[in-house]
Every structure is written in C-alpha cells, then in structure tokens.
Write an enzyme that holds these catalytic residues in place. Structure first.
Site, PDB file in Angstrom:
ATOM      1  CG  HIS A 162     -41.480  91.678 -14.069  1.00 26.11           C
ATOM      2  ND1 HIS A 162     -41.550  92.632 -13.402  1.00 26.11           N
ATOM      3  CD2 HIS A 162     -40.555  91.291 -14.811  1.00 26.11           C
ATOM      4  CE1 HIS A 162     -40.881  93.745 -14.441  1.00 26.11           C
ATOM      5  NE2 HIS A 162     -40.114  92.838 -15.188  1.00 26.11           N
ATOM      6  CB  SER A 283     -50.936  71.805  10.182  1.00 25.98           C
ATOM      7  OG  SER A 283     -52.809  71.700  10.350  1.00 25.98           O
ATOM      8  CE  LYS A 289     -50.187  72.815   4.160  1.00 24.03           C
ATOM      9  NZ  LYS A 289     -51.121  74.488   5.227  1.00 24.03           N
ATOM     10  CD  GLU A 296     -45.138  80.789   7.041  1.00 22.90           C
ATOM     11  OE1 GLU A 296     -45.593  81.197   7.882  1.00 22.90           O
ATOM     12  OE2 GLU A 296     -45.014  79.897   5.721  1.00 22.90           O
TER      13      GLU A 296
END
Ligand code: ARG
Length: 463
Positions: A162, A283, A289, A296
């Site tokens: 979890h 970014s 960043k 992804e």
C-alpha cells in the site's frame, strides 16, 4: 499482362471502374507492408522452387522468376525500386515489377497461391524475427537488472505494501522481482513461436488448391515446424497476432511498473535513487528542475501498446470466416507495438545503467515505521509459544507504546517492553535489527542475503 503496362490493377480486366479516389489512397497498405519485402521475396522463391519440384512449372521459368525476385530485392535495398501506391500493397508491387523484368512468365508465380496465404506467410516469418529481437532486448534488460542487484545485495530498504513501510528488504531482492517479470515475458514471446511456426503457405484463397503442391517442402525450407491444418482457419486466423500483442502488453505493464517505482523513488519526497543527467530533462520555466521524463515516457507508452491489442481484438470480434479487408490492419498494429516495445526496452536499459542508489537514505527510511513488528510477533510465537494472534496483539500494544512515546523499536528498553509483555527477556532486542530481520527470511524465495546471492547465481546461469 498487357493490362498491367499502365499500372492498372490485376483485376482491371474484370472491374472496369477505378476505385473511388479516397479509397484508392487510404485502402492500400504499401506504406506499411513494404517492410515485409524481404520475407515476401524469400517465401516466393521457396514457393516457385516447390512448384518446380512438383513439376508444376519448368526449370527455365523457375530460374527466371528467382532471378527476377533477387533483382527486385536488390532494387528495394538500394532504394531503386519503383514503388507504386496504386498497386495496393507490397505483394502486388513485387509481382508487377517481376512482369516488367521477365515478362509474361512472371504470371506463373501466383500458381497455387493467393495473397491471403502469401501475406500471413510473410507476416509469420517477420514475427519470428521480431520475437527474437524482443527476447534479445529482454536478455539485456535482465542482465542490467542483475548487475544492479549484485551491487545491492546488502542495501536495506523498506519493502512496501500500500506504499506504506511494511518489512525490511534487500534492494537486490526488490530488483530481482523484475527479473522474474521480464523472464516471464521472455517465456511468453518464446511460447508464441509454437503457433507462429505453423506454415500457412499453400492454403491459397481459403480452400486449398487442386495443384499437387508440397506444403511439407515449403514448411521445411521456410523453417516452419508444420503446415497449418485447415485452409479456412488459416486465412482467417490472427490468434498469433493477438498473442504477440498481448505479450507486448504484458511486457509493457512490467516496464511501466518499474518506471513508476523509479519515479516514486526519485521523487523529492522519497529520494531513494538519483537519476543521472543522461536520463532527465529540464523545465522551461523552473531552472532547478530535473524531471524523470524518460520514465514517464515508458509509463505513458504502455497505453499505446494496450491500445494496439484492443484494436486487434476489436477487429477480430464477430468477423466471419474467412479473409476480409479488415484483417489488413493487423500489420500496422503489430509494427507499431513492436517498434514501441523495442524502443521502450532500449530506453529502460539506458535508465538501468544511469541511476544511483542512496543507500543511507534507504536505510533511514527503513528505520522508520516499525518495519520489524512482524519479526517481534514471530519471535513471541517461537519463544513464548504464543498463538500468532496473541503475539500479534501484544506486538500491536508495544508499537502503540513506541509511537506514543515517539520512539523507534530499536530505542525501546526491555523494562518498557516488559510492562506490556513481562515474559520477554532482553534477547528480544536483537529482533529489531533490520539486517537480522532480512537474514531471518531464509524460506525459499525470501529476502535473506544468502538466498539472494544464490538466486543471482542461478539467474546468471539460466535466463
Ligand atoms: N494487403 C492485403 C492484406 O494485408 C493482402 C491480402 C489481400 N487479399 C485479398 N483478398 N484482398 O491483408
């Protein structure tokens, strides 16, 4: 073949109006199936050799056709082949060019054959190679994971359920879970070969042929295992396509899962791993960043691969026997999934070579969240002979006490524990050591360091 001189379709003798313009443009498949040119030529050569062996065509014609086909192959490789979209697909393009090169006798090539069996033969030959390429890439992935596992046998991290800290685990053990997944994927692709290895060539349009062909000969020469058994099923069957697309999907699931884990572990909240600059992007507005875009990308492309499986399933649902134009889309779908999965595996392999583990941080996280609670309950079962449920209850009380007093289990004193469970002695304190916990998991498949070392050795030998 005079009709063919103006690049008219073969069927222009029968159908005297040309197809609607838009359909002519979108109904063909040349841009997709030109990728099958070498398989098409390979299968055609074996087909005419069989026709000659069976005395259906003579030696001179066979040789002329084989010569023409080899020349066509060269033209395509050298990018000198005059592709013509109007000729619908790669099969008709090659046949037309054969007429240009050797004349009327080219017409013998399609004796005892239809595009319906021709196209699946080409496709199956191609798929055999594709399966091979994917399994080779999976081997590289497995090796890269094993290398990381080998470096992290004694790296302690929290195992999660979890996404909450559950029990301590070796990072290598975690990684080896992915070796299992990718090994199953490999097995799936290899198992698919059984159906792919049935030779469709010679079933012709749908009922077989009255020519005395030898399907066992073409089977052997094209390196299939056996001929397909039912001509109607053969031209209608795309189960081998679904198998491939499903295998790609299952593999993509595994890629997406490891991608997601890495995204989480690399996040600023977790900071368990660090991606090096080769596998991050910046970014456009936030100068600080370093984003895990390649991960992804892997997670996202899984959706595309699933979509391809669903396209094919939907095309086949309710489709009567035997061949229908609907089936033409099978190739585009498969090529897309293959290309995507291959790219994804290559990118994943890049990632596996370009990340580092923050061992200190992993340990720190594992030290929080009472990860050895189950070990304590097990200890009471073993040492005090308690039923597990009673031990569980006593442990829960000890955890509650620790939590209330903001203490880790390793910070508890035996006096404090004895207030809750008087029968325990100071020996119990060793139970809270994370390494002790991990190394006590000696059951087959468990996370003890010794188990992991053995497993890595056996994976290296057997995958
Ligand atoms: N381009 C077609 C396909 O890929 C070849 C088969 C054509 N057969 C036919 N009966 N129209 O499906």
């Amino acid at each position: 073949m005079s009709k063919n001189k103006n690049n008219q379709p073969i069927w222009s003798a029968r159908i005297n109006k040309v197809s609607s313009n838009l359909f002519k443009k979108v109904g063909g498949s040349l841009s997709i199936d030109k990728r099958l040119f070498s398989e098409d030529i390979e299968a055609s050569i074996i087909h005419v050799e069989m026709l000659f062996k069976q005395k259906i065509i003579n030696f001179k014609i066979k040789n002329k056709i084989v010569w023409g086909l080899n020349r066509i192959k060269n033209e395509i490789i050298k990018k000198k082949f005059p592709f013509d979209e109007k000729l619908e697909d790669i099969h008709m393009n090659i046949e037309k060019r054969l007429f240009d090169l050797i004349g009327e006798e080219a017409g013998y090539i399609h004796t005892a054959r239809s595009r319906n069996d021709q196209v699946i033969t080409d496709f199956k030959i191609w798929l055999k190679k594709a399966n091979n390429i994917i399994t080779k890439n999976l081997d590289i992935t497995i090796n890269n994971i094993l290398k990381n596992a080998n470096k992290n046998i004694e790296t302690i991290m929290p195992g999660f359920t979890h996404l909450k800290n559950a029990q301590p685990v070796s990072f290598a053990h975690y990684l080896l879970a992915y070796v299992e997944m990718f090994s199953r994927d490999k097995k799936r692709f290899i198992n698919n070969l059984e159906n792919i290895n049935e030779n469709p060539l010679g079933v012709a349009a749908l009922t077989g042929t009255s020519f005395k062909i030898d399907r066992f000969y073409t089977t052997k020469k094209l390196k299939f295992k056996k001929p397909t058994k039912n001509s109607i099923d053969t031209v209608s069957d795309r189960d081998f396509v679904i198998d491939f697309l499903y295998s790609c999907s299952a593999c993509a699931i595994h890629i997406s899962r490891i991608a997601e884990e890495f995204i989480i572990w690399n996040s600023d909240a977790f900071k368990l791993i660090n991606l090096n600059d080769k596998i991050v992007t910046g970014s456009s507005i936030m100068p600080q960043k370093k984003n895990p875009d390649p991960l992804e990308y892997l997670r996202g492309k899984t959706g595309v691969i699933f979509g391809n499986l669903f396209s094919m399933l939907t095309i086949l649902k309710g489709l009567p026997l035997s061949y229908f134009k609907d089936l033409q889309d099978d190739k585009e779908i498969v090529f897309k999934s293959f290309d995507q999965l291959k790219n994804s595996l290559i990118i994943l392999n890049d990632i596996l070579k370009n990340f580092s583990v923050d061992k200190k941080r992993m340990l720190e996280l594992a030290e929080n969240g009472f990860l050895t609670a189950t070990d304590l309950a097990d200890y009471m079962v073993k040492e005090l002979n308690y039923p597990f449920r009673k031990a569980y209850l006593q442990t829960a009380k000890i955890i509650n006490f620790a939590e209330k007093n903001k203490k880790k289990l390793t910070e508890l004193k035996i006096d404090e524990i004895n207030k809750i469970e008087p029968k325990l002695t100071a020996e119990v304190l060793k139970i809270f050591d994370l390494k002790h916990s991990i190394n006590s998991k000696t059951s087959y498949g468990g996370t003890s360091f010794e188990n992991i070392k053995k497993m890595i050795r056996s994976y290296k030998k057997n995958h």
